[in-house]
Design a protein around this motif. Sequence first.
Motif, PDB file in Angstrom:
ATOM      1  N   ALA A 139       0.837  -1.207   0.000  1.00  0.00           N
ATOM      2  CA  ALA A 139       0.000   0.000   0.000  1.00  0.00           C
ATOM      3  C   ALA A 139       0.871   1.256   0.000  1.00  0.00           C
ATOM      4  O   ALA A 139       0.595   2.221  -0.726  1.00  0.00           O
ATOM      5  N   ARG A 140       1.938   1.240   0.794  1.00  0.00           N
ATOM      6  CA  ARG A 140       2.842   2.397   0.811  1.00  0.00           C
ATOM      7  C   ARG A 140       3.520   2.570  -0.551  1.00  0.00           C
ATOM      8  O   ARG A 140       3.740   3.696  -1.003  1.00  0.00           O
ATOM      9  N   ALA A 141       3.852   1.458  -1.177  1.00  0.00           N
ATOM     10  CA  ALA A 141       4.478   1.527  -2.500  1.00  0.00           C
ATOM     11  C   ALA A 141       3.531   2.131  -3.521  1.00  0.00           C
ATOM     12  O   ALA A 141       3.931   2.972  -4.343  1.00  0.00           O
ATOM     13  N   LEU A 142       2.272   1.729  -3.492  1.00  0.00           N
ATOM     14  CA  LEU A 142       1.297   2.244  -4.454  1.00  0.00           C
ATOM     15  C   LEU A 142       1.111   3.746  -4.301  1.00  0.00           C
ATOM     16  O   LEU A 142       1.065   4.491  -5.290  1.00  0.00           O
ATOM     17  N   ARG A 143       1.020   4.206  -3.063  1.00  0.00           N
ATOM     18  CA  ARG A 143       0.900   5.659  -2.846  1.00  0.00           C
ATOM     19  C   ARG A 143       2.181   6.377  -3.276  1.00  0.00           C
ATOM     20  O   ARG A 143       2.126   7.426  -3.951  1.00  0.00           O
ATOM     21  N   THR A 144       3.333   5.841  -2.908  1.00  0.00           N
ATOM     22  CA  THR A 144       4.606   6.476  -3.247  1.00  0.00           C
ATOM     23  C   THR A 144       4.787   6.579  -4.757  1.00  0.00           C
ATOM     24  O   THR A 144       5.209   7.622  -5.280  1.00  0.00           O
ATOM     25  N   VAL A 145       4.454   5.506  -5.465  1.00  0.00           N
ATOM     26  CA  VAL A 145       4.597   5.523  -6.925  1.00  0.00           C
ATOM     27  C   VAL A 145       3.612   6.515  -7.541  1.00  0.00           C
ATOM     28  O   VAL A 145       3.955   7.245  -8.476  1.00  0.00           O
ATOM     29  N   ALA A 146       2.388   6.569  -7.015  1.00  0.00           N
ATOM     30  CA  ALA A 146       1.413   7.535  -7.540  1.00  0.00           C
ATOM     31  C   ALA A 146       1.926   8.958  -7.380  1.00  0.00           C
ATOM     32  O   ALA A 146       1.709   9.816  -8.244  1.00  0.00           O
ATOM     33  N   GLU A 147       2.607   9.236  -6.274  1.00  0.00           N
ATOM     34  CA  GLU A 147       3.067  10.592  -5.990  1.00  0.00           C
ATOM     35  C   GLU A 147       4.404  10.930  -6.630  1.00  0.00           C
ATOM     36  O   GLU A 147       4.644  12.078  -7.027  1.00  0.00           O
ATOM     37  N   GLU A 148       5.301   9.921  -6.728  1.00  0.00           N
ATOM     38  CA  GLU A 148       6.680  10.212  -7.114  1.00  0.00           C
ATOM     39  C   GLU A 148       7.178   9.419  -8.328  1.00  0.00           C
ATOM     40  O   GLU A 148       8.274   9.682  -8.822  1.00  0.00           O
ATOM     41  N   GLY A 149       6.387   8.460  -8.810  1.00  0.00           N
ATOM     42  CA  GLY A 149       6.858   7.588  -9.873  1.00  0.00           C
ATOM     43  C   GLY A 149       6.930   8.259 -11.230  1.00  0.00           C
ATOM     44  O   GLY A 149       6.334   9.311 -11.463  1.00  0.00           O
ATOM     45  N   GLN A 150       7.652   7.608 -12.124  1.00  0.00           N
ATOM     46  CA  GLN A 150       7.819   8.107 -13.480  1.00  0.00           C
ATOM     47  C   GLN A 150       6.902   7.347 -14.435  1.00  0.00           C
ATOM     48  O   GLN A 150       6.853   6.105 -14.391  1.00  0.00           O
ATOM     49  N   PRO A 151       6.185   8.035 -15.294  1.00  0.00           N
ATOM     50  CA  PRO A 151       5.317   7.349 -16.262  1.00  0.00           C
ATOM     51  C   PRO A 151       6.112   6.340 -17.089  1.00  0.00           C
ATOM     52  O   PRO A 151       7.249   6.604 -17.497  1.00  0.00           O
ATOM     53  N   GLY A 152       5.506   5.169 -17.279  1.00  0.00           N
ATOM     54  CA  GLY A 152       6.145   4.120 -18.062  1.00  0.00           C
ATOM     55  C   GLY A 152       7.110   3.261 -17.279  1.00  0.00           C
ATOM     56  O   GLY A 152       7.708   2.341 -17.849  1.00  0.00           O
ATOM     57  N   ALA A 153       7.263   3.524 -15.986  1.00  0.00           N
ATOM     58  CA  ALA A 153       8.193   2.740 -15.162  1.00  0.00           C
ATOM     59  C   ALA A 153       7.442   1.674 -14.374  1.00  0.00           C
ATOM     60  O   ALA A 153       6.276   1.841 -14.020  1.00  0.00           O
TER      61      ALA A 153
END
Length: 327
Positions: free
Chosen positions: A204-218
């Motif tokens: 769950a923390r990963a999903l939120r972190t990626v939504a906030e800080e992730g790069q499209p296509g990664a």
Amino acid sequence: MSHALVVGGTRFIGRATVEELLESGYGVTVFNRGSHDNPFAADDRVDHLQGDRTASGDLGAAAALDPDIVVDCVAYKPREVRAATEAFADVDAYVYVSSGGAYGAEEVPKREGETALEGCSDEQATDDSPESYGPRKAEGDREVFAAAGRGVRAMSVRPTIVYGAHDYTGRFDYWVDRVVEHDRVLVPGDGDALWHLVAVENVARALRTVAEEGQPGAAYNVGDRRLFPLEEFVETAADAAGTEVETVTASPRELEGTAVDPDTIPYYRRYPHVLDTGRLASLGWTPVEAATAIRETVGATLERGPEPADGVPDPAEERRAIDAVTE
């Protein structure tokens, strides 16, 4: 306040994701068919949109809510990912829950962008069998990459085997039952079998972190930062349950003359399955410690009672196998 739409949202990973988003200050809407009890029914911070994601009108109604981020917990076929990335093309982040099973090469560790993914035939893409699960998830990843190429802020998170409160698979509960109800516990192999696990809170923390800080296509792997070989995991679970057990290791060859198939025992794997989580950590992901998560999951399991796991050996057969390999 940012608005998050969680597709799914009432069972295991989805439930934990909603809780994580609420704790982080999001307003949340869950979008699902309403087939399962809604644990947030009495929570006025969570709205519920009932609908079928495979119906374009329902998916359009979800998109019309104009969410800032979308976390898609229940896309199991590539066409579902394709439809979602088209419907949510304008959101700040679309995060697809993929799987470590998407990897098609046995490498230690498995790395995003380096380790080959499973192929997926047209037949597998529409199949519902467990055998096609990894290929379908891999093809879903490729849909995410294609969407990012069209300008959609789409990303993928690949959890390994997930455990935690509200896990309905019974895999973790199998071990809780064994360490509580039995003095001797069968551990296939030499005790060093390594199948990377991940606490649901860390997903769950990963999903939120990626939504906030992730790069499209990664794509981003997620697994606990601390790995436990199987025998050590069993001992850790026993300690958390306040019991002491004797672990009895047995190789697949030793078990050939018994009724126990080692490959049906949860968390046993003949070849290590380990995911590199460095890319996720670089975004600022802060996981719960594995030992803490295991202890809390054991407590939750004991409180509600273990869920039965499908396809596992009968305890009586395990006892006979233990007697056979130790006599």
